[in-house]
Design a protein around this motif. Structure first.
Motif, PDB file in Angstrom:
ATOM      1  N   ARG A 248     -10.023 -21.911  10.425  1.00 15.98           N
ATOM      2  CA  ARG A 248      -8.968 -21.318   9.573  1.00 15.98           C
ATOM      3  C   ARG A 248      -9.601 -20.492   8.457  1.00 15.98           C
ATOM      4  NH1 ARG A 248      -4.655 -21.374  12.133  1.00 15.98           N
ATOM      5  NH2 ARG A 248      -4.261 -23.245  13.305  1.00 15.98           N
ATOM      6  N   HIS A 249      -8.940 -19.382   8.135  1.00 16.18           N
ATOM      7  CA  HIS A 249      -9.422 -18.542   7.037  1.00 16.18           C
ATOM      8  C   HIS A 249      -8.329 -18.447   5.969  1.00 16.18           C
ATOM      9  CE1 HIS A 249     -12.475 -17.368   9.900  1.00 16.18           C
ATOM     10  NE2 HIS A 249     -11.568 -16.889  10.724  1.00 16.18           N
ATOM     11  N   PRO A 250      -8.707 -18.413   4.691  1.00 13.24           N
ATOM     12  CA  PRO A 250      -7.684 -18.259   3.656  1.00 13.24           C
ATOM     13  C   PRO A 250      -6.924 -16.950   3.878  1.00 13.24           C
ATOM     14  CG  PRO A 250      -9.890 -18.532   2.686  1.00 13.24           C
ATOM     15  CD  PRO A 250     -10.069 -18.401   4.161  1.00 13.24           C
ATOM     16  N   MET A 251      -5.577 -17.033   3.812  1.00 12.97           N
ATOM     17  CA  MET A 251      -4.770 -15.829   4.044  1.00 12.97           C
ATOM     18  C   MET A 251      -4.701 -14.999   2.775  1.00 12.97           C
ATOM     19  SD  MET A 251      -3.556 -14.578   6.640  1.00 12.97           S
ATOM     20  CE  MET A 251      -2.053 -13.646   6.433  1.00 12.97           C
ATOM     21  N   ARG A 252      -5.003 -13.751   2.888  1.00  6.65           N
ATOM     22  CA  ARG A 252      -4.772 -12.849   1.746  1.00  6.65           C
ATOM     23  C   ARG A 252      -4.550 -11.437   2.247  1.00  6.65           C
ATOM     24  NH1 ARG A 252     -10.340 -10.936  -1.113  1.00  6.65           N
ATOM     25  NH2 ARG A 252      -8.830  -9.532  -2.042  1.00  6.65           N
ATOM     26  N   ARG A 253      -3.810 -10.716   1.447  1.00  6.77           N
ATOM     27  CA  ARG A 253      -3.558  -9.310   1.770  1.00  6.77           C
ATOM     28  C   ARG A 253      -4.662  -8.481   1.120  1.00  6.77           C
ATOM     29  NH1 ARG A 253       2.106  -6.620   2.595  1.00  6.77           N
ATOM     30  NH2 ARG A 253       1.651  -4.414   2.281  1.00  6.77           N
ATOM     31  N   ARG A 254      -5.248  -7.579   1.890  1.00  2.90           N
ATOM     32  CA  ARG A 254      -6.330  -6.748   1.362  1.00  2.90           C
ATOM     33  C   ARG A 254      -5.884  -5.291   1.320  1.00  2.90           C
ATOM     34  NH1 ARG A 254      -9.102 -10.905   4.081  1.00  2.90           N
ATOM     35  NH2 ARG A 254     -10.846 -11.707   2.858  1.00  2.90           N
ATOM     36  N   SER A 255      -6.119  -4.649   0.183  1.00  2.00           N
ATOM     37  CA  SER A 255      -5.775  -3.228   0.035  1.00  2.00           C
ATOM     38  C   SER A 255      -7.041  -2.412   0.225  1.00  2.00           C
ATOM     39  CB  SER A 255      -5.187  -2.968  -1.355  1.00  2.00           C
ATOM     40  OG  SER A 255      -3.965  -3.673  -1.465  1.00  2.00           O
ATOM     41  N   LEU A 256      -7.055  -1.622   1.314  1.00  3.84           N
ATOM     42  CA  LEU A 256      -8.258  -0.885   1.690  1.00  3.84           C
ATOM     43  C   LEU A 256      -7.951   0.606   1.724  1.00  3.84           C
ATOM     44  CD1 LEU A 256      -9.241  -3.211   4.680  1.00  3.84           C
ATOM     45  CD2 LEU A 256      -9.948  -3.410   2.283  1.00  3.84           C
ATOM     46  N   SER A 257      -9.007   1.391   1.930  1.00  2.00           N
ATOM     47  CA  SER A 257      -8.760   2.821   2.121  1.00  2.00           C
ATOM     48  C   SER A 257      -9.628   3.325   3.266  1.00  2.00           C
ATOM     49  CB  SER A 257      -9.023   3.601   0.831  1.00  2.00           C
ATOM     50  OG  SER A 257     -10.373   3.500   0.494  1.00  2.00           O
TER      51      SER A 257
ATOM     52  N   PHE B 172      -0.376  -3.324   7.858  1.00  2.00           N
ATOM     53  CA  PHE B 172       0.959  -3.127   7.271  1.00  2.00           C
ATOM     54  C   PHE B 172       1.196  -1.620   7.127  1.00  2.00           C
ATOM     55  CE2 PHE B 172      -0.723  -7.178   5.580  1.00  2.00           C
ATOM     56  CZ  PHE B 172       0.229  -8.038   6.094  1.00  2.00           C
ATOM     57  N   LEU B 173       2.306  -1.163   7.741  1.00  2.00           N
ATOM     58  CA  LEU B 173       2.521   0.280   7.842  1.00  2.00           C
ATOM     59  C   LEU B 173       3.960   0.629   7.500  1.00  2.00           C
ATOM     60  CD1 LEU B 173       1.059   0.125  11.355  1.00  2.00           C
ATOM     61  CD2 LEU B 173      -0.068   1.443   9.569  1.00  2.00           C
ATOM     62  N   PRO B 174       4.170   1.875   7.072  1.00  2.00           N
ATOM     63  CA  PRO B 174       5.563   2.303   6.866  1.00  2.00           C
ATOM     64  C   PRO B 174       6.232   2.545   8.220  1.00  2.00           C
ATOM     65  CG  PRO B 174       4.012   4.063   6.272  1.00  2.00           C
ATOM     66  CD  PRO B 174       3.186   2.893   6.708  1.00  2.00           C
ATOM     67  N   GLY B 175       7.395   1.931   8.456  1.00  2.00           N
ATOM     68  CA  GLY B 175       8.157   2.169   9.683  1.00  2.00           C
ATOM     69  C   GLY B 175       8.989   3.435   9.550  1.00  2.00           C
ATOM     70  N   ALA B 176       9.710   3.775  10.614  1.00  2.00           N
ATOM     71  CA  ALA B 176      10.477   5.025  10.636  1.00  2.00           C
ATOM     72  C   ALA B 176      11.496   5.086   9.495  1.00  2.00           C
ATOM     73  CB  ALA B 176      11.176   5.167  11.982  1.00  2.00           C
TER      74      ALA B 176
ATOM     75  N   GLY C 121      -9.600   8.434   2.499  1.00  2.00           N
ATOM     76  CA  GLY C 121      -8.949   8.137   1.221  1.00  2.00           C
ATOM     77  C   GLY C 121      -7.561   7.541   1.377  1.00  2.00           C
ATOM     78  N   ALA C 122      -6.964   7.655   2.586  1.00  2.00           N
ATOM     79  CA  ALA C 122      -5.603   7.114   2.774  1.00  2.00           C
ATOM     80  C   ALA C 122      -5.637   5.594   2.624  1.00  2.00           C
ATOM     81  CB  ALA C 122      -5.085   7.489   4.153  1.00  2.00           C
ATOM     82  N   PRO C 123      -4.582   5.008   2.013  1.00  2.00           N
ATOM     83  CA  PRO C 123      -4.557   3.547   1.829  1.00  2.00           C
ATOM     84  C   PRO C 123      -4.071   2.833   3.092  1.00  2.00           C
ATOM     85  CG  PRO C 123      -2.632   4.543   0.815  1.00  2.00           C
ATOM     86  CD  PRO C 123      -3.429   5.674   1.396  1.00  2.00           C
ATOM     87  N   LEU C 124      -4.565   1.608   3.290  1.00  2.00           N
ATOM     88  CA  LEU C 124      -4.033   0.733   4.356  1.00  2.00           C
ATOM     89  C   LEU C 124      -4.217  -0.713   3.919  1.00  2.00           C
ATOM     90  CD1 LEU C 124      -2.823   0.623   7.285  1.00  2.00           C
ATOM     91  CD2 LEU C 124      -5.139   0.072   8.042  1.00  2.00           C
ATOM     92  N   ASP C 125      -3.120  -1.463   3.961  1.00  2.00           N
ATOM     93  CA  ASP C 125      -3.203  -2.900   3.675  1.00  2.00           C
ATOM     94  C   ASP C 125      -3.326  -3.665   4.977  1.00  2.00           C
ATOM     95  OD1 ASP C 125      -2.873  -2.271   1.042  1.00  2.00           O
ATOM     96  OD2 ASP C 125      -1.160  -3.602   0.706  1.00  2.00           O
ATOM     97  N   ILE C 126      -4.136  -4.717   4.951  1.00  2.00           N
ATOM     98  CA  ILE C 126      -4.265  -5.601   6.119  1.00  2.00           C
ATOM     99  C   ILE C 126      -4.117  -7.057   5.666  1.00  2.00           C
ATOM    100  CG2 ILE C 126      -5.847  -3.987   7.303  1.00  2.00           C
ATOM    101  CD1 ILE C 126      -8.046  -6.249   6.740  1.00  2.00           C
TER     102      ILE C 126
END
Ligand SMILES: Cc1cc2nc3c(=O)[nH]c(=O)nc-3n(C[C@H](O)[C@H](O)[C@H](O)COP(=O)(O)OP(=O)(O)OC[C@H]3O[C@@H](n4cnc5c(N)ncnc54)[C@H](O)[C@@H]3O)c2cc1C
Length: 260
Positions: free
Chosen positions: A20-29, A65-69, A112-117
């Motif tokens: 198991r890994h600790p769950m966290r949201r990461r903000s990357l680019s 995590f992405l923007p949907g339509a 440079g574009a952001p992406l959260d995982i």
């Protein structure tokens, strides 16, 4: 009866452990965008949030995590193809299929574009060493298959049977293991049809004690599993089979083929 006798030639199955890994949201680019092949968009992500990123198994997945339509956030599963804590980089390979929020994002991604995982939440790791592997799949499973092949040590033997649209979509993997690669070509529109993969598997010998991993479009994964169970007498306990996506459905996966 013959199947039962053949199954009995197999040793006890390897044991899986869950890490198991600790769950966290990461903000990357985005650090780089490369067309690895015509149907593979390689996105290298970076950011300080990766300093404690970990992924214990080649078939782990993260949520992107992405923007949907309609602007509402959607989530999709992707395999950590490669990561480096020292360099704070994470590589994801996106299959360049027709349309969907994830592939649309990857096609438009610029440095440079952001992406959260999020994740991986957990890793399923085989305890001990498996001496022989058979890895079967389509483009979506190629990151997990490639990573597995690269991570296997000598003198392990590994056979891969992978379906891609054409020769230009094949990939080379550097590995210390003994690797026998089989490529199957079929159009992406036929990615839910198993005949070509099953025919290629017919050319592959599967000795007792071979761990078989399958990741593909769910109908294909189911057909390959049935073929391996019924025609090749591979015991279910020596297989891990997952449907990585379902033709015609968004954000769909089948984790346990026995339920599909
Ligand atoms: C554990 C796991 C790991 C995965 N790792 C990867 C990975 O590393 N790289 C990767 O590319 N995919 C991977 N996938 C598959 C990926 O999550 C799906 O393909 C996902 O549906 C793509 O999202 P999307 O927004 O592009 O399309 P969606 O909005 O989900 O789907 C839109 C339409 O496209 C179709 N579609 C979806 N995927 C494909 C495809 N590959 N080929 C053709 N048509 C498709 C759908 O059936 C639907 O009709 C993984 C899946 C799982 C379960």
């Amino acid at each position: 009866m013959q199947n039962l006798i053949q199954e009995q030639a197999w040793p006890p199955a390897p044991v899986y452990e869950t890490v198991r890994h600790p769950m966290r949201r990461r903000s990357l680019s985005v650090a780089a965008v490369d067309y690895l092949t015509p149907h593979t968009i390689r996105i290298t992500l970076t950011g300080p949030d990766l300093t404690d990123f970990t992924s214990a198994s080649a078939d782990d997945h993260v949520k992107v995590f992405l923007p949907g339509a309609d602007g509402v956030e959607v989530r999709r599963d992707y395999t950590p193809r490669r990561y480096s804590q020292e360099e704070a980089t994470l590589v994801l390979d996106f299959v360049n299929h027709q349309a969907g929020p994830a592939v649309t994002w990857a096609r438009a991604a610029r440095v440079g574009a952001p992406l959260d995982i999020g994740g991986p939440k957990g890793s399923r790791v085989i305890a001990g060493t498996v001496a022989q592997w058979l890895l079967v799949g389509d483009e979506t499973a190629l990151p997990a298959i490639a990573r597995r092949v690269e991570e296997l040590p000598a003198p392990v033997t590994v056979t891969t049977v992978v379906a891609v649209p054409g020769p230009e979509d094949e990939q080379n993997f550097a590995t210390a293991a003994s690797h026998d690669a089989h490529w199957v070509h079929r159009p992406m529109a036929q990615a839910d049809q198993a005949q070509a993969l099953v025919a290629a598997l017919g050319e592959v010998s599967i000795a007792p004690g071979t761990f078989v991993w399958v990741g593909a479009e769910a109908h294909v994964a189911r057909a390959v599993r049935q073929y391996l169970l019924k025609e090749r007498c591979v015991p279910a306990r020596w297989m891990k089979v997952a449907g990585y996506w379902i033709m015609g459905q968004e954000n769909a996966a089948v984790r346990d083929m026995a339920d599909f």
